[in-house]
Design an enzyme around this catalytic site. Structure first.
Site, short mmCIF file in Angstrom:
data_model
loop_
_atom_site.label_atom_id
_atom_site.label_comp_id
_atom_site.label_asym_id
_atom_site.label_seq_id
_atom_site.Cartn_x
_atom_site.Cartn_y
_atom_site.Cartn_z
N GLU A 183 -6.76 4.52 7.68
CA GLU A 183 -6.70 6.62 6.89
C GLU A 183 -7.73 6.78 6.62
OE1 GLU A 183 -2.67 5.67 5.52
OE2 GLU A 183 -1.96 5.02 7.05
N SER A 211 2.93 -2.00 10.27
CA SER A 211 5.08 -1.45 10.75
C SER A 211 5.84 -3.25 10.28
CB SER A 211 4.66 -1.69 12.06
OG SER A 211 4.84 -0.19 12.00
N GLY A 264 2.29 2.22 10.28
CA GLY A 264 3.20 4.27 10.39
C GLY A 264 4.13 3.87 11.29
N GLU A 309 -5.30 -4.87 10.66
CA GLU A 309 -4.48 -4.10 10.67
C GLU A 309 -4.51 -3.10 11.87
OE1 GLU A 309 -2.21 -3.08 6.89
OE2 GLU A 309 -3.87 -1.49 6.85
N ASN A 317 0.93 -0.82 -0.05
CA ASN A 317 0.06 0.13 -0.09
C ASN A 317 0.74 1.47 0.17
OD1 ASN A 317 -1.68 1.68 0.32
ND2 ASN A 317 -1.99 2.11 2.49
N LYS A 341 0.11 4.63 -0.39
CA LYS A 341 -0.35 5.63 0.74
C LYS A 341 -0.22 6.99 -0.80
CE LYS A 341 0.20 3.46 4.56
NZ LYS A 341 0.07 3.97 6.05
N HIS A 401 -9.28 1.48 4.61
CA HIS A 401 -8.10 1.50 5.74
C HIS A 401 -8.88 2.42 6.63
CE1 HIS A 401 -3.96 2.31 6.46
NE2 HIS A 401 -3.62 1.08 5.68
C1 PEP Z 1 -0.79 0.20 6.00
O1 PEP Z 1 -0.12 0.99 4.95
O2 PEP Z 1 -2.03 -0.77 5.32
C2 PEP Z 1 0.58 0.29 6.99
C3 PEP Z 1 0.53 -0.92 6.89
O3 PEP Z 1 1.48 1.02 6.71
P1 PEP Z 1 2.95 0.57 7.62
O4 PEP Z 1 3.73 -0.93 7.05
O5 PEP Z 1 3.91 1.92 7.31
O6 PEP Z 1 2.81 0.12 9.03
#
Ligand code: PEP
Length: 257
Positions: A96, A213, A172, A166, A9, A11, A94
């Site tokens: 976000e 992460s 992040g 998630e 992803n 973003k 997601h």
């Molecule tokens: C994500 O954007 O879904 C995500 C898991 O980001 P990160 O791996 O940077 O934590």
């Protein structure tokens, strides 16, 4: 056995030129890893260029979101008809999108239904905030999101859906869930909730990613968990070498390499 699925992803990162160079830098290495489904999810504007670069290969392309209507006066939105010209996958719900753009469980369900109407595979994100976790409500919260996502779906559709667990506090932040926590929520919450409605066969078939992460250094342990069928990777998918390493670790973890 469930085919592991890794999705990057991106973003709101990467111009079209940067997107092309990222895909070119990792494409051959990714294709050399057998048995893992790999998907790039670039920003909308880079999707055609990425689709062009991976056309005819086993690498997939996904959108990071889409609207549920086919067309209309919805300024700024992108429809399933537009997405499916280039993509086989679409990330839906997601955290976000839920947090910054006000997406509700009902919106998420409409988008999932639209994805299935158009032959797209939805990658549906669920996960708890730190507050919910600290209150001890993770299981109830995540199970509720899973039930809302599945509302009105046939068994066949439920089988084709990919969930991404998630935890919001892990996205992040560099603070990944422990492999044990990821396994617990993927297995005893997400898969168990699918089982409640659709039974064991469908629950056993549905793929559940962990996201939050994931890095080359923790991917092997996370992906070794039996109920973790891959990952949704944010930051580390922006670096060719890291993304390739995560895909290789996944193949190793699942006994494919
Ligand atoms: C994500 O954007 O879904 C995500 C898991 O980001 P990160 O791996 O940077 O934590």
């Amino acid at each position: 056995m469930r085919t592991p699925i890794l999705a990057g992803n991106w973003k709101m990162y990467k111009t079209v030129a940067e997107a092309k160079s990222l895909v070119s830098a990792c494409k051959d290495d990714l294709l050399a890893v057998a048995g893992v489904e790999v998907v790039f999810c670039p920003p909308f504007i880079a999707i055609p260029a990425v689709a062009d670069l991976v056309a005819g290969s086993a690498l997939g392309v996904g959108a990071q979101d889409m609207y549920w209507e086919n067309e209309g006066a919805f300024t700024g939105e992108v429809s399933p008809l537009m997405v499916k010209e280039f993509c086989r996958y679409v990330v839906i719900g997601h955290s976000e999108r839920r947090e910054y753009f006000g997406e509700s469980d009902a919106d998420v369900n409409k988008k999932i239904q639209a994805a299935f109407r158009h032959g797209l595979t939805p990658i549906v994100c669920v996960g708890e905030s730190l507050e919910i976790r600290q209150a001890g409500d993770t299981e109830t919260w995540v199970a509720g999101q899973v039930r809302a996502a599945l509302a009105g779906l046939s068994g066949e559709e439920a089988t084709g859906l990919v969930f991404a667990y998630e935890p919001i506090w892990a996205i992040g932040t560099g603070l990944a869930a422990t492999p044990q926590d990821a396994e617990h929520v993927c297995g005893a919450v997400v898969r168990a909730t699918v089982r409640e409605t659709y039974g064991a066969d469908i629950a056993d078939a549905v793929r559940i990613q962990y996201g939050g992460s994931i890095k080359p250094g923790n991917a092997l342990d996370l992906m070794s968990q039996p109920n973790v069928d891959g990952g949704l990777v944010g930051g580390a998918s922006l670096q060719a070498a890291d993304f390739v390493a995560i895909v290789r670790h996944t193949a190793r973890a699942k006994g494919l390499a």
